[in-house]
Write a protein that holds these residues in place. Structure first.
Motif, mmCIF file in Angstrom:
data_model
loop_
_atom_site.group_PDB
_atom_site.id
_atom_site.type_symbol
_atom_site.label_atom_id
_atom_site.label_comp_id
_atom_site.label_asym_id
_atom_site.label_seq_id
_atom_site.Cartn_x
_atom_site.Cartn_y
_atom_site.Cartn_z
ATOM 1 N N THR A 160 46.299 -121.849 -23.575
ATOM 2 C CA THR A 160 46.103 -120.391 -23.554
ATOM 3 C C THR A 160 47.147 -119.689 -24.420
ATOM 4 O OG1 THR A 160 45.219 -120.540 -21.302
ATOM 5 C CG2 THR A 160 45.926 -118.366 -22.064
ATOM 6 N N ILE A 161 48.409 -120.137 -24.330
ATOM 7 C CA ILE A 161 49.461 -119.533 -25.156
ATOM 8 C C ILE A 161 49.232 -119.814 -26.630
ATOM 9 C CG2 ILE A 161 51.903 -119.768 -25.779
ATOM 10 C CD1 ILE A 161 52.599 -119.840 -22.878
ATOM 11 N N ILE A 162 48.839 -121.030 -26.969
ATOM 12 C CA ILE A 162 48.579 -121.351 -28.378
ATOM 13 C C ILE A 162 47.453 -120.481 -28.924
ATOM 14 C CG2 ILE A 162 47.736 -123.141 -29.945
ATOM 15 C CD1 ILE A 162 49.238 -125.181 -28.213
ATOM 16 N N LEU A 163 46.389 -120.323 -28.150
ATOM 17 C CA LEU A 163 45.290 -119.459 -28.581
ATOM 18 C C LEU A 163 45.744 -118.009 -28.714
ATOM 19 C CD1 LEU A 163 42.324 -120.892 -26.459
ATOM 20 C CD2 LEU A 163 42.741 -121.196 -28.903
ATOM 21 N N GLY A 164 46.565 -117.561 -27.757
ATOM 22 C CA GLY A 164 47.066 -116.199 -27.822
ATOM 23 C C GLY A 164 47.983 -115.975 -29.002
ATOM 24 N N THR A 165 48.768 -117.005 -29.349
ATOM 25 C CA THR A 165 49.682 -116.887 -30.480
ATOM 26 C C THR A 165 48.928 -116.741 -31.788
ATOM 27 O OG1 THR A 165 51.279 -118.275 -29.294
ATOM 28 C CG2 THR A 165 51.647 -117.968 -31.645
ATOM 29 N N THR A 166 47.817 -117.432 -31.931
ATOM 30 C CA THR A 166 47.037 -117.331 -33.167
ATOM 31 C C THR A 166 46.426 -115.945 -33.356
ATOM 32 O OG1 THR A 166 45.024 -118.143 -32.070
ATOM 33 C CG2 THR A 166 46.471 -119.785 -33.073
ATOM 34 N N GLN A 167 46.403 -115.141 -32.300
ATOM 35 C CA GLN A 167 45.847 -113.795 -32.390
ATOM 36 C C GLN A 167 46.893 -112.746 -32.794
ATOM 37 O OE1 GLN A 167 44.197 -113.206 -28.477
ATOM 38 N NE2 GLN A 167 42.711 -114.876 -28.691
ATOM 39 N N LEU A 168 48.165 -113.164 -32.858
ATOM 40 C CA LEU A 168 49.211 -112.210 -33.231
ATOM 41 C C LEU A 168 49.083 -111.832 -34.703
ATOM 42 C CD1 LEU A 168 52.299 -113.823 -31.430
ATOM 43 C CD2 LEU A 168 50.974 -111.828 -30.707
ATOM 44 N N SER A 175 56.894 -119.244 -40.992
ATOM 45 C CA SER A 175 57.908 -119.162 -39.944
ATOM 46 C C SER A 175 57.285 -119.152 -38.548
ATOM 47 C CB SER A 175 58.773 -117.917 -40.143
ATOM 48 O OG SER A 175 57.984 -116.746 -40.061
ATOM 49 N N SER A 176 56.182 -118.427 -38.379
ATOM 50 C CA SER A 176 55.563 -118.352 -37.052
ATOM 51 C C SER A 176 54.940 -119.683 -36.644
ATOM 52 C CB SER A 176 54.510 -117.244 -37.030
ATOM 53 O OG SER A 176 53.459 -117.521 -37.936
ATOM 54 N N VAL A 177 54.309 -120.374 -37.600
ATOM 55 C CA VAL A 177 53.718 -121.685 -37.295
ATOM 56 C C VAL A 177 54.811 -122.691 -36.964
ATOM 57 C CG1 VAL A 177 52.379 -123.606 -38.212
ATOM 58 C CG2 VAL A 177 51.674 -121.253 -38.698
ATOM 59 N N LEU A 178 55.880 -122.702 -37.763
ATOM 60 C CA LEU A 178 56.994 -123.606 -37.481
ATOM 61 C C LEU A 178 57.639 -123.271 -36.143
ATOM 62 C CD1 LEU A 178 58.778 -123.967 -40.963
ATOM 63 C CD2 LEU A 178 57.492 -125.718 -39.707
ATOM 64 N N GLY A 179 57.742 -121.977 -35.831
ATOM 65 C CA GLY A 179 58.318 -121.573 -34.561
ATOM 66 C C GLY A 179 57.525 -122.091 -33.388
ATOM 67 N N LEU A 180 56.196 -122.017 -33.474
ATOM 68 C CA LEU A 180 55.347 -122.531 -32.400
ATOM 69 C C LEU A 180 55.491 -124.039 -32.274
ATOM 70 C CD1 LEU A 180 53.162 -122.104 -30.257
ATOM 71 C CD2 LEU A 180 51.442 -122.270 -32.073
ATOM 72 N N ILE A 181 55.519 -124.744 -33.404
ATOM 73 C CA ILE A 181 55.682 -126.203 -33.378
ATOM 74 C C ILE A 181 57.029 -126.572 -32.756
ATOM 75 C CG2 ILE A 181 55.969 -128.258 -34.823
ATOM 76 C CD1 ILE A 181 53.956 -127.001 -36.773
ATOM 77 N N CYS A 182 58.079 -125.850 -33.146
ATOM 78 C CA CYS A 182 59.407 -126.134 -32.593
ATOM 79 C C CYS A 182 59.452 -125.895 -31.092
ATOM 80 C CB CYS A 182 60.464 -125.262 -33.285
ATOM 81 S SG CYS A 182 60.863 -125.755 -34.967
ATOM 82 N N ALA A 288 62.484 -105.860 -27.491
ATOM 83 C CA ALA A 288 61.215 -105.131 -27.510
ATOM 84 C C ALA A 288 60.053 -106.037 -27.913
ATOM 85 C CB ALA A 288 61.297 -103.925 -28.444
ATOM 86 N N GLU A 289 60.094 -107.298 -27.467
ATOM 87 C CA GLU A 289 58.980 -108.200 -27.754
ATOM 88 C C GLU A 289 57.746 -107.743 -26.975
ATOM 89 O OE1 GLU A 289 59.875 -112.291 -27.089
ATOM 90 O OE2 GLU A 289 61.144 -112.440 -28.866
ATOM 91 N N GLN A 290 56.599 -107.881 -27.608
ATOM 92 C CA GLN A 290 55.340 -107.476 -26.988
ATOM 93 C C GLN A 290 54.414 -108.679 -26.896
ATOM 94 O OE1 GLN A 290 53.820 -104.181 -29.277
ATOM 95 N NE2 GLN A 290 55.413 -102.775 -28.568
ATOM 96 N N PHE A 291 53.657 -108.742 -25.807
ATOM 97 C CA PHE A 291 52.793 -109.884 -25.562
ATOM 98 C C PHE A 291 51.381 -109.400 -25.244
ATOM 99 C CE2 PHE A 291 57.110 -110.937 -24.271
ATOM 100 C CZ PHE A 291 57.341 -112.088 -25.016
ATOM 101 N N THR A 292 50.415 -110.105 -25.804
ATOM 102 C CA THR A 292 49.022 -109.778 -25.542
ATOM 103 C C THR A 292 48.645 -110.238 -24.136
ATOM 104 O OG1 THR A 292 48.204 -111.899 -26.373
ATOM 105 C CG2 THR A 292 48.515 -110.117 -27.985
ATOM 106 N N PRO A 293 47.548 -109.730 -23.569
ATOM 107 C CA PRO A 293 47.105 -110.209 -22.253
ATOM 108 C C PRO A 293 46.886 -111.716 -22.207
ATOM 109 C CG PRO A 293 45.967 -108.184 -22.820
ATOM 110 C CD PRO A 293 46.743 -108.585 -24.044
ATOM 111 N N THR A 294 46.408 -112.310 -23.324
ATOM 112 C CA THR A 294 46.196 -113.756 -23.349
ATOM 113 C C THR A 294 47.514 -114.506 -23.206
ATOM 114 O OG1 THR A 294 44.288 -113.451 -24.809
ATOM 115 C CG2 THR A 294 45.209 -115.659 -24.676
#
Length: 325
Positions: A160-168, A175-182, A288-294
């Motif tokens: 669910t988090i991986i799917l939500g991250t791809t919607q950002l 950097s964002s892809v590497l951050g998720l992998i890390c 001030a990080e923001q997160f989607t409902p997913t």
């Protein structure tokens, strides 16, 4: 189940809660270091953690001379008497720290600290491999059906988090892809470190020695980045580097393990989940990080699954734990 929280020791609980808060602040300090390559942010965390240990010893020695000498002796004895294990522990924990820090810098503090707690997914596999190839004298844990149910729910939260991250909006950048992998890989490395906790405990070694070993080895591994990659040693960056190394890692880790070892074993594992909650809260309040409902749904699934299984496991073991306290 609520009986787990009765007659708790307030001072020790406060120590553990303070340790959770201090450790959770790492990502806040890391994200405020500017004009510095992320790998050098990791180096600064290790380096200032190493510098912190002599300072902590100097501060503690006049107040607790016997305890301070004992801790120093334990660190030296571990490295001298079991160098192979010391290196394995140091590299493993250094990998966790490095990957988690990179995830917090490149992706999100809130997501990285929650994803770290998906280590339960990988723990049965890493433990089995470790028992077969590294520590044949260590018997694998017999996991219950409830544990594997928790693993399945954790995996659902991770997906669910991986799917939500791809919607950002910013997702898709390197950097964002590497951050998720890390962040995900940090949880795998963390699961192996959890196996090493079992190993060092059976050999009479305290868990806080993992912080000492990882900081020294991590500093050596990351040292070339200091000369090869951009770094800005401004006063503001140095302040935040000290925060990462001293407050969030060295002192925070020592306080955390002190509280965890002092609080009743029916309560400590539950309170330990304050660390990801604090990290998530600080990311919202300060960065001030923001997160989607997913994303919020995925993080809730992971935390609820881990806390729920911990409470169930403690309740099932209540009679054995009562005899140990």
């Amino acid at each position: 189940m609520f009986s787990l929280f009765r007659e708790s020791e307030n001072r020790h609980i406060g120590t553990l809660v303070l340790g959770c808060l201090m450790m959770s602040s790492m990502g806040i300090f890391a994200n405020q270091i500017v004009q510095t390559h992320p790998v050098n942010v990791v180096f600064l965390r290790f380096f200032f953690c190493v510098l912190s240990f002599p300072l902590i010893a100097l501060i503690c020695y006049p107040l607790f001379p016997r305890t301070t000498r004992a801790k120093i002796a334990e660190s030296i004895a571990f490295a001298r008497n079991q160098p192979g294990l010391w290196v394995v522990v140091g590299i493993s924990m250094a990998l966790v720290v490095a990957l988690y820090t990179l995830g917090a810098v490149l992706l999100s503090v809130g997501l990285s600290v929650i994803l770290l707690y998906t280590a339960a997914i990988w723990f049965p596999l890493t433990e089995k491999l470790a028992c077969r190839y590294l520590f044949p004298d260590l018997r694998p844990t017999q996991f219950s059906g409830a544990y594997y149910l928790s693993v399945g729910v954790n995996l659902l939260g991770l997906v669910t988090i991986i799917l939500g991250t791809t919607q950002l909006p910013r997702f898709g950048s390197l950097s964002s892809v590497l951050g998720l992998i890390c962040a995900v890989t940090a949880s795998i490395a963390f699961s192996f470190s959890m196996v090493l906790v079992r190993v060092i405990k059976t050999r009479g070694i305290k868990c806080e020695q993992m912080i000492v070993a990882s900081s020294f080895i991590g500093s050596l591994i990351m040292l070339p980045a200091l000369f090869l990659l951009p770094i800005e040693l401004s006063s503001a960056n140095l302040y935040n580097a000290v925060g990462m190394g001293f407050v969030a890692t060295a002192l925070g880790g020592l306080i955390y393990f002190k509280g965890f070892g002092s609080v009743r074993i029916t309560l400590a594992p539950v309170l330990a989940y304050l660390e990801p909650i604090f990290g998530f809260g600080l990311a919202i309040l300060i960065l001030a990080e923001q997160f989607t409902p997913t994303l919020l749904l995925g993080m809730t699934i992971i935390l609820a699954s881990n806390v729920g299984y911990t409470l169930l496991d403690l309740w099932r073991s209540r009679h054995l734990l009562a005899g140990l306290e």
